[in-house]
Design a protein around this motif. Structure first.
Motif, PDB file in Angstrom:
ATOM      1  N   LEU A   1       0.840  -1.213   0.000  1.00 14.53           N
ATOM      2  CA  LEU A   1       0.000   0.000   0.000  1.00 14.53           C
ATOM      3  C   LEU A   1       0.868   1.253   0.000  1.00 14.53           C
ATOM      4  N   GLY A   2       2.170   1.060   0.185  1.00 12.21           N
ATOM      5  CA  GLY A   2       3.061   2.211   0.344  1.00 12.21           C
ATOM      6  C   GLY A   2       3.034   2.743   1.765  1.00 12.21           C
ATOM      7  N   ALA A   3       2.372   2.029   2.668  1.00  9.60           N
ATOM      8  CA  ALA A   3       2.197   2.517   4.045  1.00  9.60           C
ATOM      9  C   ALA A   3       3.505   2.522   4.821  1.00  9.60           C
ATOM     10  N   THR A   4       3.590   3.394   5.809  1.00  8.68           N
ATOM     11  CA  THR A   4       4.772   3.424   6.673  1.00  8.68           C
ATOM     12  C   THR A   4       4.855   2.094   7.416  1.00  8.68           C
ATOM     13  N   THR A   5       3.743   1.662   7.967  1.00  8.00           N
ATOM     14  CA  THR A   5       3.650   0.311   8.507  1.00  8.00           C
ATOM     15  C   THR A   5       2.188  -0.021   8.777  1.00  8.00           C
ATOM     16  N   SER A   6       1.949  -1.237   9.267  1.00 11.69           N
ATOM     17  CA  SER A   6       0.606  -1.669   9.662  1.00 11.69           C
ATOM     18  C   SER A   6       0.751  -2.331  11.026  1.00 11.69           C
ATOM     19  N   ILE A   7      -0.313  -2.300  11.818  1.00 13.79           N
ATOM     20  CA  ILE A   7      -0.183  -2.854  13.172  1.00 13.79           C
ATOM     21  C   ILE A   7      -1.501  -3.452  13.668  1.00 13.79           C
ATOM     22  N   PHE A   8      -1.363  -4.546  14.420  1.00 12.77           N
ATOM     23  CA  PHE A   8      -2.496  -5.166  15.114  1.00 12.77           C
ATOM     24  C   PHE A   8      -2.291  -4.974  16.613  1.00 12.77           C
ATOM     25  N   PRO A   9      -3.363  -5.014  17.395  1.00 12.35           N
ATOM     26  CA  PRO A   9      -3.194  -4.962  18.845  1.00 12.35           C
ATOM     27  C   PRO A   9      -2.465  -6.212  19.359  1.00 12.35           C
ATOM     28  N   SER A  10      -1.966  -6.129  20.568  1.00 12.76           N
ATOM     29  CA  SER A  10      -1.373  -7.304  21.215  1.00 12.76           C
ATOM     30  C   SER A  10      -2.400  -7.799  22.227  1.00 12.76           C
ATOM     31  N   ASP A  11      -2.937  -9.003  21.984  1.00 14.01           N
ATOM     32  CA  ASP A  11      -4.049  -9.499  22.806  1.00 14.01           C
ATOM     33  C   ASP A  11      -3.825 -10.959  23.199  1.00 14.01           C
ATOM     34  N   GLU A  12      -4.894 -11.643  23.550  1.00  5.12           N
ATOM     35  CA  GLU A  12      -4.776 -13.043  23.969  1.00  5.12           C
ATOM     36  C   GLU A  12      -4.190 -13.917  22.850  1.00  5.12           C
ATOM     37  N   MET A  13      -4.541 -13.607  21.613  1.00  2.52           N
ATOM     38  CA  MET A  13      -3.998 -14.357  20.466  1.00  2.52           C
ATOM     39  C   MET A  13      -2.481 -14.194  20.396  1.00  2.52           C
TER      40      MET A  13
END
Ligand code: MIC
Ligand code: SF4
Length: 645
Positions: free
Chosen positions: A217-229
């Motif tokens: 996408l040309g994005a600087t970065t992407s991120i998910f939360p840190s959770d039980e998974m």
């Protein structure tokens, strides 16, 4: 006002500037990674800075790109990088241990930490809740030395996931959907932050597929939360102690919002020759295929491979199809070998490749002339496969495996009931292919092993008073770094040798370019929008530097490439009026009078005179305090040397 997850992590690492979107900020970097195709140069640069030992919490040098070794060059580079790692305090992931992003996710990534890597798919770490960013080798070298990493404070896009993926629909189909909606330039200057109920249904490797391909996408970065998974994944990797829960505040404010109902997604494919040319199977219709390649840092996790093995079990690859499979890491390969899945793949006729980038970067498995190749990878730029007229489609492992059996692009939902593919409670852990650095007291004794193909960083010069040079090349929109500095089995071994590799610069677009540019002495390149998208390879700036390119004038830049140009001391310019692009032709003599003085004075709008036509063209030269000083010094290496004096 609440904070996004991105803001929380950036705030905790902020050492310069303020979190104001669009302004330059400096952040502290906790971890770095390099791979071998960009690594040799990064360690030469690190050496040139004169810092004896890395100052990060963890730095890892991976060997995963150049593993064909059809000459002495690659093996020499491996030894050089291995010896640098030992001497300067880095962990060294040996060839065979796996693809840097897959291994880093498994063994080193930590939620809430910052990571930069000399590879554009470093955002894979965002699957673990890291701020993980791809950068040029020189930026990584500076970070290894304890230096601050500078980025433009990103705009933040919220992607709210609801529902749950239907059987046989994959994480790959999620990121293909984001690409379809946002395009290959839609993410420039942005971080893509995932949240919502749907997040809980995705395992860390699935999240990593999504953050990995956020690079497209040309994005600087992407991120998910840190959770039980995230905890479950880290526990299964025997690393539960590094887990911390992390999420955006409920009232966080985003710049853009996208909603995706996972339950509505269907299998999709990115058609030739761009990752955002996404269509559903129905839209594509009947497509006879010649090749299927499964692997790469996007889709080579244990669970991906288990799905593939299940689909192939007891069947035979279609007689017209060549199927290759490269499991992403030694961990994945070991587990597949132990549980019998590997023999199911082999029995079905798959060609098993080592755990490395392989076909993704044109290191073997180039398709036949005009061949249709389905790949689980992240890039399908023209010619990247090594076959100029190869037709590469990017798909999920499920789609790839189903198609390998039928010989046609096949919707995996036709496979019937999908069994569960749970994440194992315990991955097989054996870090014996990661070599530890020498103890501090021993580091002086480590000899750096240098092969004859390893040539020094090209010569740089402070910014000229006036740039008076012809346009040596004019190109169009969406030029990738694979156009500027092609890779593949013939060219990749030259990554440590800028004079040699520069002979291939832009040859995809114009075979005469290297000789012409060198003969001109100094020149300017003109391009369209999203110039330099794709990889982080700083060679796409260092080769033009070696060939005498002084400025690049385009409609817009991709983030990492623009930073690499500045680091190499090449002036990045954009048109004020995009229509002025038509006022320059290849060969025109262009003048930027008193450009040095203008940059010194912080002027952002300059006038470029086309001496051939007489046209006066306003151009933007947007440099901040720091990037201005880097440009004036002749690049980041000279600037850093001056700072260290
Ligand atoms: C790629 O996928 O294009 C690469 C090869 O991994 C590059 C790095 C390189 O060119 O060495 C990247 O993505 O940064
Ligand atoms: Fe390797 Fe391909 Fe991933 Fe680049 S995109 S790191 S070449 S597997």
């Amino acid at each position: 006002m609440g904070l996004t997850l991105t803001e929380k992590i950036l705030f905790a690492h902020l050492v310069d500037g303020e979190l104001i979107r669009g302004t330059e900020i400096g952040i502290r970097i906790d971890q770095t990674l390099t791979q071998d195709a960009t690594g040799t140069m990064a360690y030469l640069e690190f050496e040139a800075m004169g810092v004896p030992r890395v100052r990060t919490e963890r730095s890892v040098a991976y060997i995963d790109h150049n593993t064909l070794q059809n000459g002495f060059e690659n093996a020499d580079d491996h030894r050089f990088i291995g010896s640098c790692a030992k001497k300067h305090g880095l962990f060294y992931s040996r060839p065979g241990n796996g693809i840097c992003h897959q291994v880093h996710l498994e063994r080193f990534g930590i939620p809430g930490k910052t990571l930069i890597g000399s590879d554009s798919h470093t955002p894979t770490g965002g699957g673990l809740g890291m701020i993980a960013i791809g950068a040029g080798g020189l930026d990584v070298a500076v970070a290894m030395g304890g230096g601050t990493y500078y980025i433009t404070c990103p705009y933040i896009v919220k992607v709210e996931l609801t529902g749950k993926l239907q059987p046989w629909v994959a994480a790959k189909d999620v990121i293909l959907e984001v690409l379809r909606r946002m395009s290959v330039k839609g993410g420039v200057g942005k971080v893509i932050e995932y949240c919502g109920e749907g997040v809980k249904t995705l395992t860390v490797p699935e999240r990593a597929t999504i953050t990995n391909m956020g690079a497209e996408l040309g994005a600087t970065t992407s991120i998910f939360p840190s959770d039980e998974m995230t905890l479950a994944f880290l526990k299964a990797q025997d690393r539960a102690e590094v887990w911390t829960p992390l999420a955006a505040d409920k009232d966080a404010v985003y710049d853009e919002c996208i909603e995706i109902d996972l339950s509505k997604l269907v299998p999709q494919a990115a058609c030739p020759h761009s990752p955002d040319n996404v269509k559903t199977m129905e839209e594509i219709g009947t497509l006879k295929i010649d090749q299927v390649c499964i692997g790469s840092c996007t889709n080579s996790s244990f669970m991906d491979m288990m799905k593939v093995a299940h689909i192939l079990k007891g069947k035979t690859v279609h007689p017209d199809v060549s199927l290759s499979i490269a499991p992403g890491s030694k961990q994945v390969l070991t587990m597949l070998a132990a549980n019998g899945a590997l023999s199911d793949m082999i029995a079905a006729g798959a060609r098993i490749l080592e755990s490395a980038c392989g076909p993704c970067i044109g290191m073997g498995q180039s398709p036949n002339s005009g061949g249709v190749s389905l790949r689980t990878f992240n890039r399908n730029f023209e010619g990247r496969s090594g076959t100029k007229d190869g037709q590469v489609y990017l798909v999920s492992p499920e789609t790839a495996a189903a198609s390998a059996l039928t010989g046609y692009l096949t919707d995996p939902r036709t496979l019937g009931k999908m069994p569960e593919f749970p994440m194992p409670e315990h991955f097989t852990i054996n870090d014996n292919m990661v070599t530890l650095p020498a103890a501090e007291a021993e580091m002086d004794k480590v000899e750096i092993l240098r092969g004859p193909n390893i040539k020094p960083y090209p010569e740089t010069a402070p910014l000229l008073e006036t740039i008076n040079a012809p346009c040596s090349l004019k190109v169009g929109d969406n030029i990738t770094t694979d156009h500027i500095m092609p890779a593949g089995a013939k060219i990749l071994p030259l990554r440590s040798n800028i004079p040699a590799i520069s002979q291939h610069c832009f040859t995809v677009c114009d075979p005469e370019f290297p000789q012409r540019a060198k003969a001109l002495g100094q020149s300017i390149i003109v391009g369209g929008s999203n110039y330099g998208q794709g990889s982080s390879r700083e060679h796409a700036a260092l080769a033009p530097l070696y060939l005498g390119v002084k400025a690049v004038l385009v409609k817009s830049f991709a983030r990492i490439h623009r930073a690499n140009l500045i680091n190499a001391g090449i002036l990045p310019l954009t048109f004020v009026n995009e229509a002025d692009y038509d006022k320059i032709s290849q060969g025109d003599q262009l003048v930027l009078a008193d450009v040095r003085k203008a940059v010194e004075n912080g002027e952002t709008q300059l006038t470029l005179v086309n001496k051939t036509t007489g046209a006066e063209i306003p151009v933007l030269c947007e440099l901040t305090g720091r990037t201005k000083d880097i440009m004036l010094a002749g690049g980041l290496l000279d600037y850093t040397r001056e700072m260290l004096k």
